[in-house]
Design a protein around this motif. Structure first.
Motif, PDB file in Angstrom:
ATOM      1  N   PHE A  20       0.961  -1.365   0.058  1.00  0.00           N
ATOM      2  CA  PHE A  20       0.121   0.148  -0.019  1.00  0.00           C
ATOM      3  C   PHE A  20       1.026   1.332  -0.021  1.00  0.00           C
ATOM      4  O   PHE A  20       0.463   2.470  -0.772  1.00  0.00           O
ATOM      5  CB  PHE A  20      -0.926   0.038   1.309  1.00  0.00           C
ATOM      6  CG  PHE A  20      -1.990  -0.936   1.279  1.00  0.00           C
ATOM      7  CD1 PHE A  20      -2.913  -1.194   0.203  1.00  0.00           C
ATOM      8  CD2 PHE A  20      -1.940  -2.404   2.015  1.00  0.00           C
ATOM      9  CE1 PHE A  20      -3.676  -2.004   0.051  1.00  0.00           C
ATOM     10  CE2 PHE A  20      -2.866  -2.891   1.780  1.00  0.00           C
ATOM     11  CZ  PHE A  20      -3.655  -3.159   0.889  1.00  0.00           C
ATOM     12  N   ASP A  21       1.953   1.265   0.504  1.00  0.00           N
ATOM     13  CA  ASP A  21       2.826   2.319   0.801  1.00  0.00           C
ATOM     14  C   ASP A  21       3.502   2.487  -0.436  1.00  0.00           C
ATOM     15  O   ASP A  21       3.488   3.806  -1.012  1.00  0.00           O
ATOM     16  CB  ASP A  21       4.007   2.250   1.750  1.00  0.00           C
ATOM     17  CG  ASP A  21       3.550   2.070   2.843  1.00  0.00           C
ATOM     18  OD1 ASP A  21       2.556   2.640   3.416  1.00  0.00           O
ATOM     19  OD2 ASP A  21       4.502   1.524   3.856  1.00  0.00           O
ATOM     20  N   VAL A  22       3.864   1.559  -1.313  1.00  0.00           N
ATOM     21  CA  VAL A  22       4.574   1.647  -2.662  1.00  0.00           C
ATOM     22  C   VAL A  22       3.191   2.392  -3.758  1.00  0.00           C
ATOM     23  O   VAL A  22       3.428   3.348  -4.331  1.00  0.00           O
ATOM     24  CB  VAL A  22       4.786   0.192  -3.277  1.00  0.00           C
ATOM     25  CG1 VAL A  22       5.360   0.531  -4.830  1.00  0.00           C
ATOM     26  CG2 VAL A  22       5.976  -0.344  -2.706  1.00  0.00           C
ATOM     27  N   LEU A  23       2.002   1.984  -3.223  1.00  0.00           N
ATOM     28  CA  LEU A  23       1.081   2.541  -4.212  1.00  0.00           C
ATOM     29  C   LEU A  23       0.661   3.805  -4.026  1.00  0.00           C
ATOM     30  O   LEU A  23       0.281   4.680  -4.729  1.00  0.00           O
ATOM     31  CB  LEU A  23      -0.177   1.601  -4.179  1.00  0.00           C
ATOM     32  CG  LEU A  23      -0.222   0.163  -4.668  1.00  0.00           C
ATOM     33  CD1 LEU A  23      -1.694  -0.542  -4.349  1.00  0.00           C
ATOM     34  CD2 LEU A  23      -0.041   0.437  -6.139  1.00  0.00           C
ATOM     35  N   ASP A  24       0.884   4.335  -2.809  1.00  0.00           N
ATOM     36  CA  ASP A  24       0.765   5.615  -2.111  1.00  0.00           C
ATOM     37  C   ASP A  24       2.004   6.585  -3.007  1.00  0.00           C
ATOM     38  O   ASP A  24       1.717   7.624  -3.383  1.00  0.00           O
ATOM     39  CB  ASP A  24       0.949   5.978  -0.814  1.00  0.00           C
ATOM     40  CG  ASP A  24      -0.566   5.333  -0.141  1.00  0.00           C
ATOM     41  OD1 ASP A  24      -1.532   5.414  -0.777  1.00  0.00           O
ATOM     42  OD2 ASP A  24      -0.173   5.234   1.210  1.00  0.00           O
TER      43      ASP A  24
END
Length: 72
Positions: free
Chosen positions: A34-38
């Motif tokens: 999810f952090d990568v997607l952010d």
């Protein structure tokens, strides 16, 4: 012409975080997919689910998008 992916996710560190660079600049440390997607969203890059498996967008080093050294 540079054909490398714009996003590079480095191998998990001892804290399970993975440093992320976009266009050669460090943008932060991801502790989950999810952090990568952010980070992708903040850089106006594609954030669809399939984006994480696109080798033209992201180079995963030391494991893929589901490898985070989770010990829990």
């Amino acid at each position: 012409m540079d054909t490398r992916p714009p996003v590079v996710v480095l191998p998990p560190a001892s804290d399970n975080g993975r440093r992320v660079t976009i266009h050669g600049e460090h943008v932060g440390t991801a502790y989950s997919l999810f952090d990568v997607l952010d980070f992708l969203h903040a850089a106006d890059l594609p954030v669809e689910d399939r984006a994480v498996d696109d080798p033209e967008l992201i180079e995963w080093r030391g494991g893929g998008p589901y490898d985070w050294n989770d010990t829990a």
